[in-house]
Design a protein around this motif. Sequence first.
Motif, PDB file in Angstrom:
ATOM      1  N   GLU A  91       0.850  -1.180   0.000  1.00  0.00           N
ATOM      2  CA  GLU A  91       0.000   0.000   0.000  1.00  0.00           C
ATOM      3  C   GLU A  91       0.895   1.242   0.000  1.00  0.00           C
ATOM      4  OE1 GLU A  91      -2.737  -0.133   3.218  1.00  0.00           O
ATOM      5  OE2 GLU A  91      -3.653  -2.016   2.576  1.00  0.00           O
ATOM      6  N   PHE A  92       0.423   2.328  -0.612  1.00  0.00           N
ATOM      7  CA  PHE A  92       1.259   3.511  -0.815  1.00  0.00           C
ATOM      8  C   PHE A  92       1.698   4.117   0.517  1.00  0.00           C
ATOM      9  CE2 PHE A  92       2.068   8.021  -1.501  1.00  0.00           C
ATOM     10  CZ  PHE A  92       2.961   7.972  -2.567  1.00  0.00           C
ATOM     11  N   VAL A  93       2.998   4.299   0.663  1.00  0.00           N
ATOM     12  CA  VAL A  93       3.595   4.972   1.811  1.00  0.00           C
ATOM     13  C   VAL A  93       4.211   6.294   1.364  1.00  0.00           C
ATOM     14  CG1 VAL A  93       5.383   4.836   3.587  1.00  0.00           C
ATOM     15  CG2 VAL A  93       4.039   2.795   3.010  1.00  0.00           C
ATOM     16  N   SER A  94       5.051   6.223   0.352  1.00  0.00           N
ATOM     17  CA  SER A  94       5.606   7.384  -0.328  1.00  0.00           C
ATOM     18  C   SER A  94       6.231   6.884  -1.621  1.00  0.00           C
ATOM     19  CB  SER A  94       6.653   8.100   0.529  1.00  0.00           C
ATOM     20  OG  SER A  94       7.908   7.445   0.457  1.00  0.00           O
ATOM     21  N   ASP A  95       6.641   7.823  -2.469  1.00  0.00           N
ATOM     22  CA  ASP A  95       7.317   7.441  -3.717  1.00  0.00           C
ATOM     23  C   ASP A  95       8.793   7.802  -3.658  1.00  0.00           C
ATOM     24  OD1 ASP A  95       7.089  10.171  -3.855  1.00  0.00           O
ATOM     25  OD2 ASP A  95       6.083  10.220  -5.805  1.00  0.00           O
ATOM     26  N   LEU A  96       9.350   7.890  -2.445  1.00  0.00           N
ATOM     27  CA  LEU A  96      10.757   8.235  -2.249  1.00  0.00           C
ATOM     28  C   LEU A  96      11.546   6.985  -1.894  1.00  0.00           C
ATOM     29  CD1 LEU A  96      10.296  11.532  -0.208  1.00  0.00           C
ATOM     30  CD2 LEU A  96      10.663  11.279  -2.674  1.00  0.00           C
ATOM     31  N   ALA A  97      12.291   6.469  -2.876  1.00  0.00           N
ATOM     32  CA  ALA A  97      13.027   5.221  -2.710  1.00  0.00           C
ATOM     33  C   ALA A  97      14.408   5.473  -2.106  1.00  0.00           C
ATOM     34  CB  ALA A  97      13.176   4.509  -4.056  1.00  0.00           C
ATOM     35  N   VAL A  98      14.810   4.606  -1.199  1.00  0.00           N
ATOM     36  CA  VAL A  98      16.140   4.662  -0.589  1.00  0.00           C
ATOM     37  C   VAL A  98      17.155   4.161  -1.609  1.00  0.00           C
ATOM     38  CG1 VAL A  98      17.589   3.800   1.286  1.00  0.00           C
ATOM     39  CG2 VAL A  98      15.164   4.308   1.699  1.00  0.00           C
ATOM     40  N   ILE A  99      18.229   4.926  -1.848  1.00  0.00           N
ATOM     41  CA  ILE A  99      19.168   4.564  -2.910  1.00  0.00           C
ATOM     42  C   ILE A  99      20.473   3.966  -2.390  1.00  0.00           C
ATOM     43  CG2 ILE A  99      18.190   6.368  -4.372  1.00  0.00           C
ATOM     44  CD1 ILE A  99      20.855   7.906  -3.942  1.00  0.00           C
ATOM     45  N   GLY A 100      20.640   3.899  -1.064  1.00  0.00           N
ATOM     46  CA  GLY A 100      21.843   3.261  -0.517  1.00  0.00           C
ATOM     47  C   GLY A 100      22.978   4.213  -0.208  1.00  0.00           C
ATOM     48  N   ILE A 101      22.659   5.502   0.029  1.00  0.00           N
ATOM     49  CA  ILE A 101      23.666   6.477   0.455  1.00  0.00           C
ATOM     50  C   ILE A 101      23.137   7.189   1.692  1.00  0.00           C
ATOM     51  CG2 ILE A 101      25.039   8.498  -0.182  1.00  0.00           C
ATOM     52  CD1 ILE A 101      24.787   7.699  -3.066  1.00  0.00           C
ATOM     53  N   TYR A 102      23.956   7.220   2.748  1.00  0.00           N
ATOM     54  CA  TYR A 102      23.527   7.742   4.041  1.00  0.00           C
ATOM     55  C   TYR A 102      24.612   8.666   4.605  1.00  0.00           C
ATOM     56  CZ  TYR A 102      20.960   3.280   3.685  1.00  0.00           C
ATOM     57  OH  TYR A 102      20.202   2.210   3.259  1.00  0.00           O
ATOM     58  N   TYR A 103      24.188   9.662   5.374  1.00  0.00           N
ATOM     59  CA  TYR A 103      25.116  10.501   6.136  1.00  0.00           C
ATOM     60  C   TYR A 103      24.755  10.413   7.610  1.00  0.00           C
ATOM     61  CZ  TYR A 103      26.828  14.676   8.511  1.00  0.00           C
ATOM     62  OH  TYR A 103      27.397  15.537   9.415  1.00  0.00           O
ATOM     63  N   PHE A 104      25.768  10.249   8.459  1.00  0.00           N
ATOM     64  CA  PHE A 104      25.567  10.235   9.900  1.00  0.00           C
ATOM     65  C   PHE A 104      26.464  11.296  10.529  1.00  0.00           C
ATOM     66  CE2 PHE A 104      24.437   6.072   8.350  1.00  0.00           C
ATOM     67  CZ  PHE A 104      23.259   5.783   9.032  1.00  0.00           C
ATOM     68  N   LYS A 105      25.842  12.165  11.328  1.00  0.00           N
ATOM     69  CA  LYS A 105      26.609  13.209  12.004  1.00  0.00           C
ATOM     70  C   LYS A 105      27.683  12.602  12.896  1.00  0.00           C
ATOM     71  CE  LYS A 105      24.362  15.889  14.875  1.00  0.00           C
ATOM     72  NZ  LYS A 105      23.451  16.979  15.314  1.00  0.00           N
ATOM     73  N   ASP A 106      27.348  11.468  13.523  1.00  0.00           N
ATOM     74  CA  ASP A 106      28.336  10.675  14.249  1.00  0.00           C
ATOM     75  C   ASP A 106      28.011   9.205  13.997  1.00  0.00           C
ATOM     76  OD1 ASP A 106      30.186   9.479  15.855  1.00  0.00           O
ATOM     77  OD2 ASP A 106      29.458  10.319  17.740  1.00  0.00           O
TER      78      ASP A 106
END
Length: 338
Positions: free
Chosen positions: A161-176
């Motif tokens: 069921e629709f949640v959003s159309d924003l797919a995770v592409i496998g790039i992340y940033y963590f402040k720490d």
Amino acid sequence: MKIIVPMAGRGSRLRPHTLTVPKPLIPVAGKPIVHRLVSDIAKVLGEPVEEIAFILGDPAFFGDDVVSSLTELAENLGAKASIYRQDQPLGTGHAIMCAKDSLSGPAVIAYADTLIRADFNLDKEADAVIWVKQVDQPEAYGVVKLNDKKEIVELVEKPQEFVSDLAVIGIYYFKDVAVLKNELQVVLDNNIINGGEYQINDGIKRMMADGKVFVTGKVDEWMDCGNKNVTVETNSRMLGFLQKDRENLVSKTLTQENATIIPPCYIGEGVTLRNTTIGPNVSIGDGCTIEDSSIKNSLIQTQTVVKNANLDNAMIGNNAIYDGNFTTVSIGDYSVLE
């Protein structure tokens, strides 16, 4: 800033091209996938990269030549190269934890099977950023769920069921990134497994449950290199971008005899073209010879000989010999068809 690159997979969907070369080192538009990805990330981060940590697989496959290539990549970007090994394919979370000695301070984690075009505007107020791309069929991807503040509150894998159309592409940033490390250690210690593996998402979900703020970053282009057809398509798209960037794509050592080049094309060092039309959207690696052929929308690696060919949507590996009248082909390294 650090860049963490898990790349221990064997790339089975891209066989036969990954039987002798790890998928992240397959050249696209003249540069290995991982080289292009890391260089593009470093270019748009807007701050110095002090360390690049690569998580590799079996040394028998990811050998000294791979280590040398990655070390040179990091050093060319002014960074220290750190090499780690994931001896068993136990998932994305496990892969990251193989580099736990490097998991401190601000870091980008990027999986080396996609290419991007983007401007990274890091939200320094957020604890983490997950880069996403708007897609037409979100049910085929992992997507993010946002709250009214546009913060990520949930990761949903292939929603029916629709949640959003924003797919995770496998790039992340963590402040720490040490915060992620601590949560992933809990995942490992408590044997929290999804899909038979330890997943980065389980560490991220623990961070969210602890109140850490995640926001989205968006890319202009997201290009996959998962199988032969999409890799050839990605090669074509990347050549178009590089042409717009006015990059020089044709080596000055090219030898032409009655040959036509229809841009955009990448042509490496020491290539010979005889009685041949190349392009558009073709990459030819170093030391290749192409004779009596017409080639478009294709990717040919190094030291390969192609004769009497009419190729479209083709991918040919290193040190191959191809002489025939086929059109759409996928030929691995050291193959001979004549």
